[in-house]
Motif scaffolding. Structure first.
Motif, PDB file in Angstrom:
ATOM      1  N   TRP A 130       0.874  -1.202   0.045  1.00 40.47           N
ATOM      2  CA  TRP A 130       0.158   0.029  -0.091  1.00 40.47           C
ATOM      3  C   TRP A 130       0.835   1.412  -0.134  1.00 40.47           C
ATOM      4  N   GLU A 131       1.909   1.149   0.472  1.00 38.02           N
ATOM      5  CA  GLU A 131       2.884   2.235   0.860  1.00 38.02           C
ATOM      6  C   GLU A 131       3.463   2.610  -0.615  1.00 38.02           C
ATOM      7  N   ALA A 132       3.853   1.610  -1.341  1.00 39.65           N
ATOM      8  CA  ALA A 132       4.712   1.533  -2.669  1.00 39.65           C
ATOM      9  C   ALA A 132       3.526   2.259  -3.592  1.00 39.65           C
ATOM     10  N   GLN A 133       2.370   1.534  -3.476  1.00 38.22           N
ATOM     11  CA  GLN A 133       1.410   1.728  -4.658  1.00 38.22           C
ATOM     12  C   GLN A 133       0.617   2.986  -4.447  1.00 38.22           C
ATOM     13  N   HIS A 134       0.348   3.301  -3.273  1.00 35.81           N
ATOM     14  CA  HIS A 134      -0.594   4.447  -3.066  1.00 35.81           C
ATOM     15  C   HIS A 134      -0.272   5.668  -2.511  1.00 35.81           C
ATOM     16  N   GLY A 135       1.073   5.663  -2.015  1.00 39.05           N
ATOM     17  CA  GLY A 135       1.814   6.733  -1.595  1.00 39.05           C
ATOM     18  C   GLY A 135       1.584   7.200  -0.113  1.00 39.05           C
ATOM     19  N   TYR A 136       0.908   5.805   0.701  1.00 35.33           N
ATOM     20  CA  TYR A 136       0.541   6.300   2.184  1.00 35.33           C
ATOM     21  C   TYR A 136       2.105   6.434   2.951  1.00 35.33           C
ATOM     22  N   GLN A 137       2.019   6.999   3.872  1.00 36.18           N
ATOM     23  CA  GLN A 137       3.491   7.226   4.804  1.00 36.18           C
ATOM     24  C   GLN A 137       3.360   6.399   6.103  1.00 36.18           C
ATOM     25  N   ARG A 138       4.794   5.729   6.081  1.00 34.65           N
ATOM     26  CA  ARG A 138       4.816   4.624   7.206  1.00 34.65           C
ATOM     27  C   ARG A 138       5.423   5.336   8.388  1.00 34.65           C
ATOM     28  N   VAL A 139       4.990   5.238   9.395  1.00 36.31           N
ATOM     29  CA  VAL A 139       5.652   5.632  10.561  1.00 36.31           C
ATOM     30  C   VAL A 139       6.617   5.248  11.065  1.00 36.31           C
ATOM     31  N   GLU A 140       7.976   5.433  10.563  1.00 38.48           N
ATOM     32  CA  GLU A 140       9.016   5.004  10.922  1.00 38.48           C
ATOM     33  C   GLU A 140       9.516   4.994  12.659  1.00 38.48           C
ATOM     34  N   GLN A 141       9.906   3.813  13.186  1.00 35.41           N
ATOM     35  CA  GLN A 141      10.377   3.820  14.471  1.00 35.41           C
ATOM     36  C   GLN A 141      11.724   3.730  14.750  1.00 35.41           C
ATOM     37  N   HIS A 142      12.081   4.226  15.904  1.00 34.18           N
ATOM     38  CA  HIS A 142      13.521   4.016  16.060  1.00 34.18           C
ATOM     39  C   HIS A 142      14.315   2.825  16.024  1.00 34.18           C
ATOM     40  N   ASP A 143      13.565   1.769  16.605  1.00 36.01           N
ATOM     41  CA  ASP A 143      14.028   0.391  17.074  1.00 36.01           C
ATOM     42  C   ASP A 143      12.799  -0.517  16.652  1.00 36.01           C
ATOM     43  N   TRP A 144      12.920  -1.148  15.674  1.00 34.84           N
ATOM     44  CA  TRP A 144      11.818  -2.144  15.334  1.00 34.84           C
ATOM     45  C   TRP A 144      11.918  -3.666  16.030  1.00 34.84           C
ATOM     46  N   MET A 145      13.106  -3.759  16.254  1.00 33.49           N
ATOM     47  CA  MET A 145      13.631  -5.211  16.701  1.00 33.49           C
ATOM     48  C   MET A 145      13.241  -5.128  18.532  1.00 33.49           C
ATOM     49  N   HIS A 146      13.357  -3.955  19.119  1.00 32.44           N
ATOM     50  CA  HIS A 146      13.104  -3.684  20.611  1.00 32.44           C
ATOM     51  C   HIS A 146      12.401  -2.622  20.896  1.00 32.44           C
ATOM     52  N   PRO A 147      10.884  -2.771  20.371  1.00 33.18           N
ATOM     53  CA  PRO A 147      10.121  -1.675  20.846  1.00 33.18           C
ATOM     54  C   PRO A 147       9.892  -1.369  21.945  1.00 33.18           C
ATOM     55  N   LYS A 148       9.909   0.111  22.317  1.00 35.75           N
ATOM     56  CA  LYS A 148       9.687   0.637  23.691  1.00 35.75           C
ATOM     57  C   LYS A 148       8.361   1.364  23.422  1.00 35.75           C
ATOM     58  N   ARG A 149       7.557   1.014  24.333  1.00 34.59           N
ATOM     59  CA  ARG A 149       6.188   1.702  24.132  1.00 34.59           C
ATOM     60  C   ARG A 149       6.132   3.221  24.385  1.00 34.59           C
ATOM     61  N   GLY A 150       6.856   3.821  25.244  1.00 33.06           N
ATOM     62  CA  GLY A 150       6.931   5.346  25.225  1.00 33.06           C
ATOM     63  C   GLY A 150       7.476   5.825  24.170  1.00 33.06           C
ATOM     64  N   ASP A 151       8.664   5.319  23.576  1.00 31.51           N
ATOM     65  CA  ASP A 151       9.374   5.765  22.100  1.00 31.51           C
ATOM     66  C   ASP A 151       8.274   5.727  21.148  1.00 31.51           C
ATOM     67  N   TRP A 152       7.804   4.610  20.941  1.00 28.70           N
ATOM     68  CA  TRP A 152       6.779   4.424  19.749  1.00 28.70           C
ATOM     69  C   TRP A 152       5.510   5.349  19.894  1.00 28.70           C
ATOM     70  N   CYS A 153       5.003   5.647  21.088  1.00 35.09           N
ATOM     71  CA  CYS A 153       4.065   6.489  21.276  1.00 35.09           C
ATOM     72  C   CYS A 153       4.217   7.957  20.928  1.00 35.09           C
TER      73      CYS A 153
END
Length: 182
Positions: free
Chosen positions: A26-49
């Motif tokens: 969807w991102e590639a075909q429609h131009g929607y924007q991914r919310v990039e997170q600092h660390d995809w492997m060790h997600p921190k709830r506060g950081d992601w929020c």
């Protein structure tokens, strides 16, 4: 009339969404924007929020969130704490990960409890009968708690690249319901 593609924010879950995942398509075909997170492997709830709040504040016009797995849990937690929820027009929540299950809580720490309040914007929650990360009953209970319309996709696993959905036209139809502007 619907909102611009750049106002649709993709919220992947743990480890992000790979190239064959419907979110990436969807991102590639429609131009929607991914919310990039600092660390995809060790997600921190506060950081992601905080990152989601930053994206919402920096955006103009109404937004629609398209969340998968941990992204659904993020959406509920963010909505519980942010002062900017009025900027969100709706959310498509797909295959929430049940981070309260002991096996997932051990892998993804710091995300318990799941925020169980009614979301302050319209939402649709899509679940699967055989999702290995969240039972259909639990997904339905989350939909009820969040005030989301429940959509049972049948036996489609975690509703990801392995589910064979491709760019998932039925998901686009659900998204279209949330992107209409009066």
């Amino acid at each position: 009339m619907s909102i611009p593609a750049t106002s649709i924010k993709i919220l992947p879950g743990w480890q992000s969404s790979g190239p064959g995942h419907w979110q990436s398509l969807w991102e590639a075909q429609h131009g929607y924007q991914r919310v990039e997170q600092h660390d995809w492997m060790h997600p921190k709830r506060g950081d992601w929020c905080a990152r989601l709040d930053e994206v919402v504040v920096d955006s103009t016009g109404p937004l629609v969130l398209v969340a998968h797995s941990l992204g659904c849990i993020l959406t509920a937690w963010w909505a519980r704490h942010s002062h900017h929820v009025g900027r969100v027009q709706g959310a498509l929540l797909v295959a929430p990960g049940d981070v309260e299950r002991p096996d997932l809580a051990a892998q993804i720490t710091g995300w318990v409890p799941i925020a169980m309040q009614r979301l302050p914007f319209p939402s649709i929650l899509v679940g699967s009968q055989d999702d290995p990360y969240c039972s259909a009953g639990r997904a339905k209970a989350l939909a009820d708690a969040w005030g989301s319309r429940w959509v049972d996709l049948g036996a489609r696993g975690h509703i990801n690249a392995e589910s064979g959905l491709g760019d998932w036209p039925a998901g686009q139809a659900l998204l279209a319901e949330l992107t209409k502007v009066d």
